[in-house]
Scaffold this active site. Structure first.
Site, PDB file in Angstrom:
ATOM      1  N   GLU A 124      27.429  33.860  30.142  1.00  0.00           N
ATOM      2  CA  GLU A 124      27.655  32.588  29.472  1.00  0.00           C
ATOM      3  C   GLU A 124      26.479  31.663  29.764  1.00  0.00           C
ATOM      4  O   GLU A 124      26.028  31.576  30.912  1.00  0.00           O
ATOM      5  CB  GLU A 124      28.965  31.940  29.922  1.00  0.00           C
ATOM      6  CG  GLU A 124      30.202  32.719  29.499  1.00  0.00           C
ATOM      7  CD  GLU A 124      31.491  32.025  29.883  1.00  0.00           C
ATOM      8  OE1 GLU A 124      32.467  32.145  29.129  1.00  0.00           O
ATOM      9  OE2 GLU A 124      31.520  31.375  30.953  1.00  0.00           O
ATOM     10  N   ASP A 155      30.947  38.866  31.939  1.00  0.00           N
ATOM     11  CA  ASP A 155      30.457  37.708  31.181  1.00  0.00           C
ATOM     12  C   ASP A 155      28.991  37.363  31.417  1.00  0.00           C
ATOM     13  O   ASP A 155      28.535  37.272  32.559  1.00  0.00           O
ATOM     14  CB  ASP A 155      31.249  36.445  31.583  1.00  0.00           C
ATOM     15  CG  ASP A 155      32.684  36.471  31.123  1.00  0.00           C
ATOM     16  OD1 ASP A 155      33.011  37.257  30.223  1.00  0.00           O
ATOM     17  OD2 ASP A 155      33.486  35.689  31.662  1.00  0.00           O
ATOM     18  N   GLU A 196      36.846  41.838  32.270  1.00  0.00           N
ATOM     19  CA  GLU A 196      35.851  41.080  31.506  1.00  0.00           C
ATOM     20  C   GLU A 196      34.557  40.993  32.296  1.00  0.00           C
ATOM     21  O   GLU A 196      34.571  40.836  33.516  1.00  0.00           O
ATOM     22  CB  GLU A 196      36.387  39.678  31.196  1.00  0.00           C
ATOM     23  CG  GLU A 196      35.489  38.844  30.292  1.00  0.00           C
ATOM     24  CD  GLU A 196      36.194  37.562  29.853  1.00  0.00           C
ATOM     25  OE1 GLU A 196      37.419  37.603  29.623  1.00  0.00           O
ATOM     26  OE2 GLU A 196      35.519  36.525  29.770  1.00  0.00           O
TER      27      GLU A 196
END
Length: 307
Positions: free
Chosen positions: A106, A104, A102
């Site tokens: 955010e 990310d 993953e």
């Protein structure tokens, strides 16, 4: 101090008989499926605009129809304005399964007038904990800004409006897992994380301000489309993507060699001026020694002290 926006030249060479390359402007109707939200995810303007909303009952999310193995992924995002404390707006790549990979972006909301926190993380083979956090040098709620993930066999670069903010290199040669085998889908979401997102959960979501809405547009993928079942990078993206990270020749075709110094200077500038947390200087988190990627001699841009 300011730096000019850095244009990262990206050229994909992943046409082989079993692989397909995606290099076109995105359309949310064509390229994504709404995953959850019961009407809180809305695709507008003939697929050119996406809005994701959060209220006290649910957030919302989309995922790409395609799965990708390496590429450059751009998304323009306009974040929730005003009192956004407790909310998380995201844009990320992820594979499936317990040992998932993953990458990310955010965005952690805050009280009105307080800055958003850009929270980045990288998971490899199910292991995360590689958080780096930044303040942005602009108000991300006033206009759209471009957030990019560049993922090659040699490294991952995260950039904001063309300015690289973070790099994670393939260091499998010294035992650091890297995202090099599994295809990933692209996701966008907004959700409630009031238990940790704003000042460690001290500031909770003010539901009188709901719904909280973030807007997305101008998705662009210059990437190699992988299959639904697991295959090797060599099978699906050609020999250019079969390296283990020891040879930089593939990487240089994607990121121009002459841009390398600019990339490192940009990362250093952002980390010196806007970084507020790095796992690579969190001795409390790693009392028995920092992760190997934090101490390799050629990664001097990791040597940032917590603010």
């Amino acid at each position: 101090m300011a730096v000019s926006l850095l244009v990262l030249v990206f050229v994909m060479f992943c046409w082989v008989s079993t692989a397909v390359s995606a290099s076109a402007g995105g359309n949310f109707h064509r390229d994504f499926d709404i995953m959850w939200g019961e009407g809180r995810a809305r695709i507008l303007d003939k697929g050119k605009l996406l809005t994701l909303s959060l209220d006290q009952f649910s957030g919302s999310s989309i995922q790409s129809k395609n799965q990708y193995l390496f590429g450059k992924f751009d998304m323009q995002i306009k974040l929730v304005p005003g009192d956004s404390a407790g909310t998380v707006t995201s844009f990320y790549l992820s594979s499936q399964g317990a040992e998932h990979d993953e990458i990310d972006f955010e965005f952690l909301g805050n009280l009105s007038g307080e800055p958003y926190t850009l929270h980045t993380n990288i998971f490899t083979r199910g292991g995360g904990g590689r958080e780096q956090q930044f303040y942005l040098w602009f108000d991300p709620t006033q206009d759209f800004h471009t957030y990019s993930i560049i993922w090659t066999p040699q490294r991952i670069i995260l950039s904001v409006d063309g300015t690289p903010v973070r790099e994670f290199r393939n260091l499998e040669s010294i035992g650091v897992p890297y995202a090099s085998k599994k295809t990933m889908r692209l996701y966008a979401s907004i959700w409630n994380a009031e238990y940790w997102a704003t000042r460690g959960g001290l500031i909770r979501t003010n539901w009188t301000q709901a719904p909280f809405t973030a807007s997305y547009r101008k998705f662009h993928a210059d990437a190699c489309i992988g299959p639904s079942s697991a295959k090797s990078s060599k099978s699906w993206c050609g020999e250019i993507y079969s390296g283990s990270g020891s040879d930089d020749s593939d990487d240089n075709r994607i990121i121009e060699e002459e841009s390398e110094m600019m990339i490192q200077e940009s990362i250093q500038w952002v980390q010196n001026n806007y970084m507020i947390y790095s796992y690579c200087s969190d001795i409390k988190k790693f009392p028995h020694g920092l992760p190997a990627e934090c101490v390799v001699s050629d990664s001097n841009f990791y040597d940032h002290v917590n603010i």
